[in-house]
Design a protein around this motif. Sequence first.
Motif, mmCIF file in Angstrom:
data_model
loop_
_atom_site.group_PDB
_atom_site.id
_atom_site.type_symbol
_atom_site.label_atom_id
_atom_site.label_comp_id
_atom_site.label_asym_id
_atom_site.label_seq_id
_atom_site.Cartn_x
_atom_site.Cartn_y
_atom_site.Cartn_z
ATOM 1 N N SER A 109 0.748 -1.292 -0.037
ATOM 2 C CA SER A 109 -0.063 0.031 0.044
ATOM 3 C C SER A 109 0.854 1.157 -0.075
ATOM 4 C CB SER A 109 -0.888 -0.099 1.319
ATOM 5 O OG SER A 109 -1.889 -0.961 1.399
ATOM 6 N N LEU A 110 1.848 1.226 0.577
ATOM 7 C CA LEU A 110 2.730 2.367 0.617
ATOM 8 C C LEU A 110 3.337 2.540 -0.511
ATOM 9 C CD1 LEU A 110 4.729 2.083 4.166
ATOM 10 C CD2 LEU A 110 3.035 3.472 3.404
ATOM 11 N N HIS A 111 3.846 1.538 -1.360
ATOM 12 C CA HIS A 111 4.648 1.679 -2.771
ATOM 13 C C HIS A 111 3.469 2.301 -3.731
ATOM 14 C CE1 HIS A 111 8.419 0.225 -2.603
ATOM 15 N NE2 HIS A 111 8.112 -0.594 -1.803
ATOM 16 N N GLN A 112 2.126 1.895 -3.499
ATOM 17 C CA GLN A 112 1.157 2.406 -4.378
ATOM 18 C C GLN A 112 0.620 3.938 -4.098
ATOM 19 O OE1 GLN A 112 -2.247 -0.202 -3.552
ATOM 20 N NE2 GLN A 112 -1.550 -1.717 -4.981
ATOM 21 N N SER A 113 0.825 4.297 -2.799
ATOM 22 C CA SER A 113 0.865 5.597 -2.584
ATOM 23 C C SER A 113 1.982 6.502 -3.052
ATOM 24 C CB SER A 113 0.509 5.873 -0.995
ATOM 25 O OG SER A 113 -0.340 4.884 -0.494
ATOM 26 N N TYR A 114 3.202 5.989 -2.682
ATOM 27 C CA TYR A 114 4.228 6.417 -3.343
ATOM 28 C C TYR A 114 3.977 6.853 -4.941
ATOM 29 C CZ TYR A 114 9.211 7.706 -4.456
ATOM 30 O OH TYR A 114 10.383 8.358 -4.830
ATOM 31 N N THR A 115 3.477 5.947 -5.652
ATOM 32 C CA THR A 115 3.617 5.981 -6.894
ATOM 33 C C THR A 115 2.438 7.046 -7.420
ATOM 34 O OG1 THR A 115 4.222 3.474 -7.430
ATOM 35 C CG2 THR A 115 3.179 4.406 -9.009
ATOM 36 N N SER A 116 1.234 6.827 -6.801
ATOM 37 C CA SER A 116 0.315 7.866 -6.917
ATOM 38 C C SER A 116 0.812 9.334 -6.800
ATOM 39 C CB SER A 116 -0.882 7.423 -6.318
ATOM 40 O OG SER A 116 -0.857 7.579 -5.066
ATOM 41 N N ASN A 122 6.093 17.800 -2.908
ATOM 42 C CA ASN A 122 7.447 18.391 -3.149
ATOM 43 C C ASN A 122 8.561 17.548 -2.556
ATOM 44 O OD1 ASN A 122 7.521 18.463 -0.131
ATOM 45 N ND2 ASN A 122 6.340 20.226 -0.320
ATOM 46 N N ALA A 123 9.558 17.746 -2.796
ATOM 47 C CA ALA A 123 10.815 16.937 -2.739
ATOM 48 C C ALA A 123 10.710 16.291 -1.013
ATOM 49 C CB ALA A 123 12.123 17.451 -2.788
ATOM 50 N N ASN A 124 10.604 17.242 0.089
ATOM 51 C CA ASN A 124 10.494 16.853 1.121
ATOM 52 C C ASN A 124 9.476 15.913 1.793
ATOM 53 O OD1 ASN A 124 12.661 18.781 1.945
ATOM 54 N ND2 ASN A 124 11.394 20.420 2.002
ATOM 55 N N GLU A 125 8.182 16.060 0.984
ATOM 56 C CA GLU A 125 7.120 15.174 1.477
ATOM 57 C C GLU A 125 7.513 13.633 0.567
ATOM 58 O OE1 GLU A 125 3.502 18.285 1.432
ATOM 59 O OE2 GLU A 125 3.736 16.977 -0.378
ATOM 60 N N GLU A 126 8.118 13.679 -0.571
ATOM 61 C CA GLU A 126 8.518 12.546 -1.137
ATOM 62 C C GLU A 126 9.606 11.821 -0.467
ATOM 63 O OE1 GLU A 126 10.045 11.041 -5.480
ATOM 64 O OE2 GLU A 126 9.303 13.142 -5.156
#
Length: 248
Positions: A109-116, A122-126
């Motif tokens: 689920s975390l990978h899916q959220s990261y992809t979406s 911004n860079a900090n949130e990513e």
Amino acid sequence: MDVMFICKKKRVIIKELPQQNSASLYGTCKIPSVSRYGISHKFAVGCGVTLCAIPITQKYDPASLNHETLIKRATGLVTDSANIYLSQTTLALLETLREYTKAVYTLASLHQSYTSLMGKVNANEEDALWQVIIGARAEVQNLQEAYLKFESTWKNAVKLSEMAAEAAYQAGADQASSNARTHIQMAQTQVEEMHQLALQAESKLTASQVEEIKNTREEGTATEESQSSPWDTSGADEDIPEQYQRED
């Protein structure tokens, strides 16, 4: 009618006393008793007649003490112990597999959220989201090592139970052997079902990682194309032959 019981040398002697009061048989009987300090007490005894429980020495059948019978009993004890060992290892493996499966679904689920969210934050949130993914990966790895360790112990327990069941069968303890084999089948079925759930979670994690890699490449390609402008002529002089170049 009062009845007095005298216990002596593992025999019960019932002595009938002279009848004084017929109602005392169903009433409260008072039996005098003298303590070791000489103080007299009276104890109330419930209604009815009470018999003294005298242990009787059990006579063993010599035929039940032969070697075959003793071996059969011993194999029954072995199968019981093997079943307990198998139950404990199965419980540990199932719980660890359940936690591992849950952690894998969380990571997917975390990978899916990261992809979406790729390219939308911004860079900090990513970077913060990526740190969470790293922590989830570490947890998945730890749980995987734990369940593999319990799985090895569980396989040893299965082998031990199979050996105990075979020994009981050879000794003639058919019931103990049948119970042990049934216990083994139940444990294997439960573990197999949990393994299937773990495989489904791993498949979902793999699909989310593939999608993430695909989107990352597409975003990188789009970024490169946006950075290269068709009006950029900085490298045009490199394609002009030297004899046609103008000297300033």
